[in-house]
Design a protein around this motif. Structure first.
Motif, PDB file in Angstrom:
ATOM      1  N   ALA A  54      47.606  16.486   2.577  1.00 60.17           N
ATOM      2  CA  ALA A  54      45.976  15.728   2.535  1.00 60.17           C
ATOM      3  C   ALA A  54      45.342  16.766   2.356  1.00 60.17           C
ATOM      4  O   ALA A  54      43.587  17.292   1.777  1.00 60.17           O
ATOM      5  CB  ALA A  54      45.400  14.309   2.762  1.00 60.17           C
ATOM      6  N   ARG A  55      44.812  17.188   4.336  1.00 57.45           N
ATOM      7  CA  ARG A  55      43.848  18.122   4.136  1.00 57.45           C
ATOM      8  C   ARG A  55      43.935  19.664   3.716  1.00 57.45           C
ATOM      9  O   ARG A  55      42.338  20.000   3.072  1.00 57.45           O
ATOM     10  CB  ARG A  55      43.904  18.466   6.005  1.00 57.45           C
ATOM     11  CG  ARG A  55      43.290  18.992   6.668  1.00 57.45           C
ATOM     12  CD  ARG A  55      43.240  19.452   8.318  1.00 57.45           C
ATOM     13  NE  ARG A  55      44.429  20.232   8.296  1.00 57.45           N
ATOM     14  CZ  ARG A  55      45.565  19.645   8.818  1.00 57.45           C
ATOM     15  NH1 ARG A  55      45.865  18.581   9.139  1.00 57.45           N
ATOM     16  NH2 ARG A  55      45.978  20.314   9.185  1.00 57.45           N
TER      17      ARG A  55
ATOM     18  N   GLN B  11      50.380   9.101  13.407  1.00 57.82           N
ATOM     19  CA  GLN B  11      49.649  10.565  13.194  1.00 57.82           C
ATOM     20  C   GLN B  11      48.122  10.122  13.459  1.00 57.82           C
ATOM     21  O   GLN B  11      47.228  10.682  14.225  1.00 57.82           O
ATOM     22  CB  GLN B  11      49.998  11.281  12.177  1.00 57.82           C
ATOM     23  CG  GLN B  11      51.264  12.250  11.999  1.00 57.82           C
ATOM     24  CD  GLN B  11      52.069  13.051  11.187  1.00 57.82           C
ATOM     25  OE1 GLN B  11      51.164  13.945  11.097  1.00 57.82           O
ATOM     26  NE2 GLN B  11      52.917  12.464  10.153  1.00 57.82           N
ATOM     27  N   LEU B  12      47.864   9.220  12.117  1.00 53.45           N
ATOM     28  CA  LEU B  12      46.068   8.885  12.004  1.00 53.45           C
ATOM     29  C   LEU B  12      45.952   7.653  13.605  1.00 53.45           C
ATOM     30  O   LEU B  12      44.967   7.751  14.170  1.00 53.45           O
ATOM     31  CB  LEU B  12      46.062   8.188  10.849  1.00 53.45           C
ATOM     32  CG  LEU B  12      46.382   9.170   9.954  1.00 53.45           C
ATOM     33  CD1 LEU B  12      46.106   8.704   8.543  1.00 53.45           C
ATOM     34  CD2 LEU B  12      45.382  10.508  10.092  1.00 53.45           C
TER      35      LEU B  12
ATOM     36  N   PRO C 265      49.644  13.536   6.001  1.00 53.43           N
ATOM     37  CA  PRO C 265      48.078  14.314   6.634  1.00 53.43           C
ATOM     38  C   PRO C 265      47.508  15.702   6.170  1.00 53.43           C
ATOM     39  O   PRO C 265      46.856  15.579   5.695  1.00 53.43           O
ATOM     40  CB  PRO C 265      48.488  13.937   7.840  1.00 53.43           C
ATOM     41  CG  PRO C 265      49.623  12.436   8.286  1.00 53.43           C
ATOM     42  CD  PRO C 265      50.850  13.519   6.823  1.00 53.43           C
ATOM     43  N   THR C 266      48.659  16.720   6.573  1.00 52.11           N
ATOM     44  CA  THR C 266      49.077  17.570   6.402  1.00 52.11           C
ATOM     45  C   THR C 266      48.416  18.228   5.165  1.00 52.11           C
ATOM     46  O   THR C 266      47.528  19.204   5.092  1.00 52.11           O
ATOM     47  CB  THR C 266      49.363  18.701   7.294  1.00 52.11           C
ATOM     48  OG1 THR C 266      49.565  18.354   8.291  1.00 52.11           O
ATOM     49  CG2 THR C 266      49.462  20.568   7.499  1.00 52.11           C
TER      50      THR C 266
ATOM     51  N   THR D  67      39.564   5.938   8.096  1.00 51.82           N
ATOM     52  CA  THR D  67      40.610   5.742   8.282  1.00 51.82           C
ATOM     53  C   THR D  67      41.120   4.454   9.067  1.00 51.82           C
ATOM     54  O   THR D  67      40.304   3.503   9.658  1.00 51.82           O
ATOM     55  CB  THR D  67      41.695   7.011   9.714  1.00 51.82           C
ATOM     56  OG1 THR D  67      40.963   6.693  10.802  1.00 51.82           O
ATOM     57  CG2 THR D  67      41.064   8.465   9.212  1.00 51.82           C
TER      58      THR D  67
ATOM     59  N   LEU E 140      52.341   7.584   8.920  1.00 49.11           N
ATOM     60  CA  LEU E 140      50.549   7.300   9.112  1.00 49.11           C
ATOM     61  C   LEU E 140      50.173   6.723  10.654  1.00 49.11           C
ATOM     62  O   LEU E 140      49.092   7.669  11.334  1.00 49.11           O
ATOM     63  CB  LEU E 140      50.289   6.802   7.804  1.00 49.11           C
ATOM     64  CG  LEU E 140      49.981   7.070   6.703  1.00 49.11           C
ATOM     65  CD1 LEU E 140      49.582   6.710   5.393  1.00 49.11           C
ATOM     66  CD2 LEU E 140      49.448   9.218   6.351  1.00 49.11           C
TER      67      LEU E 140
ATOM     68  N   THR F 258      42.385  12.338   0.919  1.00 49.40           N
ATOM     69  CA  THR F 258      42.754  11.702   2.364  1.00 49.40           C
ATOM     70  C   THR F 258      44.221  11.721   2.123  1.00 49.40           C
ATOM     71  O   THR F 258      44.833  11.245   0.986  1.00 49.40           O
ATOM     72  CB  THR F 258      42.237   9.931   2.133  1.00 49.40           C
ATOM     73  OG1 THR F 258      42.974   9.347   1.144  1.00 49.40           O
ATOM     74  CG2 THR F 258      40.311  10.561   1.786  1.00 49.40           C
ATOM     75  N   ALA F 259      44.565  11.089   2.939  1.00 50.29           N
ATOM     76  CA  ALA F 259      46.321  10.477   3.209  1.00 50.29           C
ATOM     77  C   ALA F 259      46.821   9.592   2.967  1.00 50.29           C
ATOM     78  O   ALA F 259      48.203   9.623   2.073  1.00 50.29           O
ATOM     79  CB  ALA F 259      46.990  10.438   5.392  1.00 50.29           C
ATOM     80  N   THR F 260      45.280   8.792   2.649  1.00 51.32           N
ATOM     81  CA  THR F 260      46.265   7.464   1.822  1.00 51.32           C
ATOM     82  C   THR F 260      46.260   7.649   0.042  1.00 51.32           C
ATOM     83  O   THR F 260      47.173   7.183  -0.566  1.00 51.32           O
ATOM     84  CB  THR F 260      45.358   6.182   2.202  1.00 51.32           C
ATOM     85  OG1 THR F 260      44.381   6.483   2.257  1.00 51.32           O
ATOM     86  CG2 THR F 260      45.448   5.674   3.280  1.00 51.32           C
TER      87      THR F 260
END
Length: 493
Positions: A65-66, A317-318, A62-63, A452, A314, A71-73
């Motif tokens: 991706a930002r 966190q998501l 996630p970090t 998400t 994921l 995106t994380a996926t």
């Protein structure tokens, strides 16, 4: 994992090498016990680096991706590109080790892996990260299969289970340290340090292999199957990227084209392999019952194992809103369970045999991963940790069993081909696991019209991959009651 590799080390290595510095495979059965332990520990350093890199990375998605503006996926592409490189280049590992020497290829592979790690740390966009991960994968494709080949050629069959346990035990520290370390790095440092960590480990691996690993050689006269290399590589590439793109909206036609090309080239490769004396991937190995059943059962199990490290961080966190550090603390439970199992594997196999042990462990581990579909934020942390530890315990036992019995009936002369074939399918199905999980998440978010995935979507993903893993029991039942008895010491009764 600590081990005494001090006094007596030089004699152990000398005992498995000839005066020319090359190991005689025929002398495998006479190699002393300490010799294979030393080699296993050195090879395990490379596997440790690989596992640490992968498990730390999943917590940081996630970090990352930002920071990379995606995106994380979508970062599943970076994971898949690494596994794709493994699947593409592992088939060549056996032939290259035979021709140029296992130690030379092993050291070169570590260097390539380190260069890829440095480039990953410098990546400023997703395409650059994907390319750097692919380079990392080329190095990883040679490290572990070649190291395992050295071990297999240096160990008598009755010592095989114990030797493979020594190989994986230090490497299991990577998945244990990885999640909490990844959480620490993401929370207090920068995710790029994930890749810089590989540098000191890799340097130690090169030094250790130069000092301790014998130059095990095979048939250096074997012709390199160039046509087969390109056919198999393009086929695997088409299939893997086809599955990867199938998980993304708006890429259905491209995915279908890639999957079709991959399937056609796979058929062409099989026809080519039947006419070639030394194919880079030898499908005739599937005529060996224990090898065939291990490949099929192990592949189904590894689909879940590929998906689980992608899904859990994921979801925590998501879906749960946990920090990276808390996520790492929970997800390390599976690796702790796996490590606890390794010392028991030889005794369990001796008492119950491969067939019965694989059936029971397959059912329990699949049930454990299916239970992850029920995880919710109000669950006690201790309960989730317990389930993950139990699942890791029995899943790791399965891999120990599959990895050992696959070579129970393989001749020493075909060991190189067998390790390449087995490792290729191993990485292919791990990649397929990530693609399967990513596809379910993408479809779920598309159907629900959200950015998400919801917890319900994660639950569906866990149930699907757990069902795939459970289907391996069908193949485990087909092992003979006395299958692998020479390795396990089980009477078959």
């Amino acid at each position: 994992m600590s081990a005494d590799v001090g006094d007596g080390l030089a004699p152990a290595v000398e005992a498995v090498t000839s005066g020319s510095g090359k190991t005689d495979p025929s002398a495998a059965s006479s190699s002393p016990t300490r010799g294979y332990r030393v080699i296993a520990l050195v090879v395990a350093s490379a596997l440790f680096m690989q596992q640490l890199d992968g498990t730390v990375l999943t917590v940081a998605l996630p970090t990352m991706a930002r920071d990379l503006g995606t995106t994380a996926t979508s970062l599943s592409l970076a994971l898949t590109s690494y596994l794709l490189a493994l699947a593409l280049f592992i088939p060549a590992s056996g032939t290259l080790a035979d021709r140029f020497g296992s130690r030379s290829i092993f050291c070169s592979a570590i260097v390539v892996f380190l260069v890829g790690s440095i480039l990953c740390a410098q990546a400023a966009s997703l395409p650059v990260l994907v390319a750097a991960r692919f380079l990392q994968g080329i190095g990883g494709a040679m490290m572990v299969p070649v190291g395992r080949l050295v071990l297999l050629r240096s160990v008598a069959k009755e010592d095989m289970v114990q030797a493979l346990s020594w190989l994986v035990m230090p490497a299991l520290i990577g998945p244990i340290l990885g999640p909490p370390l990844g959480g620490f790095i993401v929370t207090w440092l920068d995710w790029r340090w994930i890749f810089y960590l590989n540098i000191p480990i890799g340097i130690l691996g090169v030094i250790g292999s130069l000092l301790l690993v014998p130059e095990v050689s095979g048939d250096s006269r074997a012709r390199f199957d160039i046509s087969g290399f390109f056919l198999s590589g393009l086929s695997l590439g088409g299939l893997l990227f086809g599955f990867e793109l199938a998980s993304r909206p708006g890429t259905g036609i491209v995915a279908l084209i890639l999957l079709t090309i991959g399937a056609v080239l796979a058929i062409a490769y099989v026809r080519h392999a039947r006419r070639t004396p030394d194919p880079i991937l030898d499908p005739s190995l599937m005529r060996i019952p224990t090898f065939r059943l291990s490949v099929i059962g192990g592949s189904l199990t590894r689909i879940t194992q590929g998906a689980q490290p992608f899904l859990l961080p994921l979801m925590f966190q998501l879906g749960f809103g946990l920090s990276a550090a808390k996520t790492g603390t929970i997800t390390m439970a599976g690796a702790v369970g796996a490590l606890a199992m390794k010392a028991l594997a030889p005794r369990v196999l001796r008492r119950w045999g491969f067939r019965r042990s694989l059936i029971v462990s397959g059912l329990v581990s699949s049930a454990g991963y299916a239970t992850c579909a029920l995880f919710r934020p109000d669950w006690p942390t201790a309960a989730m940790i317990g389930i993950l530890a139990l699942s890791g315990f029995f899943t790791s036992f399965q891999f120990t069993g599959f990895n050992a019995i696959a070579y129970a009936d393989v001749d020493k002369e075909r060991m190189s081909a067998a390790t390449s074939f087995y490792a290729t399918f191993q990485q292919l199905t791990l990649s397929l696991g990530i693609c399967t999980a990513a596809t379910v998440l993408e479809l779920g978010t598309l159907i629900e019209g959200r950015q998400t995935p919801t917890l319900a979507v994660f639950s569906v993903a866990f149930l699907i991959v757990a069902a795939i893993s459970a289907s391996a029991v069908i193949w485990n039942r087909r092992f003979a009651p006395d299958a692998g008895a020479e390795m396990s010491g089980h009477s078959g009764e």
